[in-house]
Write a protein that holds these residues in place. Structure first.
Motif, short mmCIF file in Angstrom:
data_model
loop_
_atom_site.label_atom_id
_atom_site.label_comp_id
_atom_site.label_asym_id
_atom_site.label_seq_id
_atom_site.Cartn_x
_atom_site.Cartn_y
_atom_site.Cartn_z
N LEU A 168 -11.25 43.78 58.23
CA LEU A 168 -10.11 44.01 57.34
C LEU A 168 -9.57 42.67 56.83
CD1 LEU A 168 -8.00 46.71 59.26
CD2 LEU A 168 -9.83 47.08 57.59
N HIS A 169 -9.41 41.74 57.75
CA HIS A 169 -8.90 40.42 57.38
C HIS A 169 -9.85 39.72 56.42
CE1 HIS A 169 -8.03 36.11 57.86
NE2 HIS A 169 -6.78 36.50 58.05
N ALA A 170 -11.14 39.82 56.69
CA ALA A 170 -12.13 39.15 55.82
C ALA A 170 -12.11 39.75 54.42
CB ALA A 170 -13.52 39.29 56.44
N ILE A 171 -11.98 41.06 54.32
CA ILE A 171 -11.93 41.71 53.01
C ILE A 171 -10.71 41.24 52.23
CG2 ILE A 171 -11.56 43.91 51.83
CD1 ILE A 171 -13.32 45.21 54.03
N LEU A 172 -9.55 41.29 52.86
CA LEU A 172 -8.33 40.87 52.16
C LEU A 172 -8.40 39.41 51.76
CD1 LEU A 172 -5.67 42.35 51.37
CD2 LEU A 172 -7.17 43.64 52.90
N ARG A 173 -8.90 38.58 52.65
CA ARG A 173 -8.98 37.15 52.37
C ARG A 173 -9.89 36.88 51.17
NH1 ARG A 173 -11.36 34.98 57.15
NH2 ARG A 173 -13.33 35.45 56.11
N GLU A 174 -11.04 37.57 51.13
CA GLU A 174 -12.00 37.33 50.05
C GLU A 174 -11.48 37.86 48.71
OE1 GLU A 174 -15.42 35.53 48.76
OE2 GLU A 174 -14.65 35.57 50.81
N VAL A 175 -10.89 39.05 48.73
CA VAL A 175 -10.35 39.61 47.49
C VAL A 175 -9.18 38.77 46.99
CG1 VAL A 175 -9.21 41.62 46.45
CG2 VAL A 175 -11.15 41.94 48.00
N ARG A 176 -8.30 38.38 47.91
CA ARG A 176 -7.15 37.56 47.52
C ARG A 176 -7.61 36.23 46.93
NH1 ARG A 176 -2.74 38.18 45.34
NH2 ARG A 176 -4.12 37.07 43.91
N ARG A 177 -8.63 35.63 47.50
CA ARG A 177 -9.15 34.36 47.00
C ARG A 177 -9.72 34.49 45.60
NH1 ARG A 177 -13.65 32.30 45.92
NH2 ARG A 177 -14.78 34.14 46.66
N ALA A 178 -10.37 35.65 45.33
CA ALA A 178 -11.07 35.82 44.06
C ALA A 178 -10.16 36.26 42.91
CB ALA A 178 -12.20 36.84 44.24
N VAL A 179 -9.15 37.03 43.23
CA VAL A 179 -8.29 37.62 42.21
C VAL A 179 -7.30 36.56 41.70
CG1 VAL A 179 -6.41 39.29 41.90
CG2 VAL A 179 -8.54 39.98 42.99
N PRO A 180 -7.00 36.55 40.40
CA PRO A 180 -6.01 35.60 39.89
C PRO A 180 -4.71 35.64 40.69
CG PRO A 180 -7.10 36.72 38.07
CD PRO A 180 -7.59 37.38 39.33
N ALA A 181 -4.11 34.47 40.89
CA ALA A 181 -2.97 34.34 41.79
C ALA A 181 -1.78 35.22 41.40
CB ALA A 181 -2.54 32.88 41.87
N HIS A 182 -1.63 35.51 40.09
CA HIS A 182 -0.47 36.27 39.65
C HIS A 182 -0.64 37.77 39.85
CE1 HIS A 182 -3.13 36.58 36.14
NE2 HIS A 182 -2.45 37.67 35.80
N ILE A 183 -1.83 38.20 40.25
CA ILE A 183 -2.10 39.63 40.44
C ILE A 183 -2.00 39.96 41.93
CG2 ILE A 183 -3.84 41.46 40.27
CD1 ILE A 183 -4.74 40.24 37.67
N PRO A 184 -1.06 40.83 42.32
CA PRO A 184 -0.90 41.17 43.74
C PRO A 184 -2.10 41.96 44.26
CG PRO A 184 1.08 41.74 42.47
CD PRO A 184 0.00 41.44 41.48
N VAL A 185 -2.37 41.78 45.54
CA VAL A 185 -3.35 42.58 46.26
C VAL A 185 -2.59 43.33 47.35
CG1 VAL A 185 -5.43 42.57 47.70
CG2 VAL A 185 -5.20 40.94 45.80
N THR A 186 -2.77 44.65 47.41
CA THR A 186 -2.07 45.49 48.38
C THR A 186 -3.08 46.32 49.15
OG1 THR A 186 -1.76 47.29 46.77
CG2 THR A 186 -0.05 45.61 46.85
#
Length: 319
Positions: free
Chosen positions: A119-137
Motif C-alpha cells: 500500500l505504501h509503495a503504491i501511494l509513494r509511486e503514484v504521488r511521485r508521478a502525479v503533478p504536485a498540485h493534483i491530490p492523491v487520495t
C-alpha cells in the motif's frame, strides 16, 4: 464538512452520478474503479468510465469528479494516474476497498490490505508521478478478515502520500453486512494526520448523526444509502448548514427516474437499458413504497416503450 458520493462499480455510472448530483448536497463524486493490470490503458477506457472528463471533470450539476484506479503494480498505477491527469482528472483516488471475489483474486481492492508495505509503495509511486498540485487520495476497508491491521494500513497510505482517506467501516469478509464499525474510523483518525471520511451503513439522517457521534469525524461518503434515498446528502447538508429541508416525495423523484431512463436509452442498448433502470428502482424500494409497486410492474418487462410508459413517458415522447 464534506459529503461525497461513493464509487460503486456496476451501479453509480455517469448516468446515476448525473441524476444524483442534480438533487444537491454532494460535494464531490468518484468514478467506478478503472482496473489497471500490466499496461498503460488507452484513453478510450477513461472516456468510457469517466465521460465527465470532457466536461471539465464535473457532472452537469457542477459537482467535481475524481478518477479512481484499482490495481497492485505501483509503477503501472503511476503511469495510468499520469495519463488520467493529462485527460483532466483533478484528483486521483486509489481503491483498496473493493470486496468482490473476482477483483481480489486478481490482486486488487481489499485483498491488498494484507500488505501494508505494498500500500505504501503504491501511494509513494503514484504521488511521485502525479503533478504536485493534483491530490492523491485512497479508499480502504478495515482489513481483509480482521480490523487488527487497519491502523497499519491507514498509516501506510497516509505516509505514502494520501491526502485524504475514506474508511469503509467493515472488513472484506464483512462485505455489506451490518453493522458498520464506525468506532474504527475514530481510531484511524487518531493515528493519521490527514482528513478521514466515514463510509458504510448510513441510510438515514439519524444514521448520519450516530455515525458522526461514534466516529468523531465530520466528513462522510454515502453509497447505497444515497442511491436508495437520493436526497439524503441534501438532508445532511441542510442540517449541517442549519437550514430547513423538506424530504423529496415520490412525485418529486419521478422526473429524475424519467431523466435516468432517457439517458440510459441514449447510452445503452435496448437490451441493457431496462436492467439498469430496474437495478435503481429496486434500491429505491427501501425508501419509497411507490417504488415497490413500480418495480413489480417493471420486473419482467423488457420492451423499452412499455418501460417508458410505466414511468410516465408516452411512447411518442420516448421516440
Amino acid at each position: 464538512m464534506q459529503i461525497a458520493l461513493a464509487p460503486m462499480e456496476g451501479l453509480v455510472d455517469n448516468i446515476l452520478r448525473d441524476v444524483l448530483t442534480q438533487v444537491g448536497g454532494i460535494d464531490w463524486c468518484v468514478t467506478e474503479f478503472i482496473r489497471v493490470c500490466d499496461r498503460l490503458l488507452p484513453a478510450a477506457t477513461f472516456d468510457k468510465l469517466a465521460p465527465e472528463l470532457s466536461q471539465g471533470a464535473q457532472t452537469a450539476a457542477g459537482v467535481p469528479l475524481r478518477v479512481q484506479l484499482l490495481g497492485s503494480d505501483p509503477v503501472c498505477l503511476a503511469e495510468n494516474a499520469v495519463l488520467a491527469c493529462e485527460l483532466g482528472a483533478p484528483v486521483i483516488d486509489l481503491n483498496f476497498g473493493c470486496p468482490a471475489k473476482t477483483v481480489n483474486k486478481s490482486r486488487g481492492g481489499a485483498v491488498l490490505l494484507k500488505e501494508p508495505e505494498l500500500l505504501h509503495a503504491i501511494l509513494r509511486e503514484v504521488r511521485r508521478a502525479v503533478p504536485a498540485h493534483i491530490p492523491v487520495t485512497a479508499k480502504m476497508r478495515l482489513g481483509f478478515d480482521s480490523p487488527d491491521g487497519a491502523l497499519d494500513c491507514a498509516l501506510a497510505l497516509a505516509e505514502g502520500g494520501a491526502e485524504q482517506l475514506v474508511v469503509h467501516a467493515r472488513t472484506k469478509v464483512d462485505g455489506y453486512k451490518p453493522p458498520a464499525h464506525w468506532e474504527w474510523v475514530a481510531k484511524v483518525q487518531d493515528v493519521v494526520k490527514v482528513p478521514v471520511y466515514a463510509n458504510g451503513e448510513v441510510w438515514t439522517l439519524d444514521d448520519w448523526r450516530r455515525c458522526r457521534e461514534v466516529s468523531g469525524v465530520e466528513d462522510i461518503m454515502l453509497g447505497r444509502g444515497l442511491v436508495s434515498r437520493p436526497d439524503l446528502a441534501r438532508q445532511i447538508a441542510a442540517e449541517r448548514d442549519g437550514v430547513a429541508f423538506v424530504p423529496m416525495d415520490w412525485q418529486s423523484l419521478l422526473p429524475l427516474i424519467q431523466d435516468f431512463w432517457g439517458q440510459a436509452r441514449a447510452q445503452m442498448t435496448p437490451r441493457q437499458a431496462p436492467g439498469r433502470l430496474k437495478q435503481w428502482v429496486a434500491m429505491l424500494t427501501r425508501t419509497y413504497p411507490e417504488a415497490v409497486a413500480l418495480f413489480t410492474e417493471l420486473r419482467r418487462e423488457t420492451d423499452c416503450d412499455r418501460v417508458g410508459q410505466l414511468i410516465g413517458i408516452p411512447v411518442s415522447a420516448a421516440a
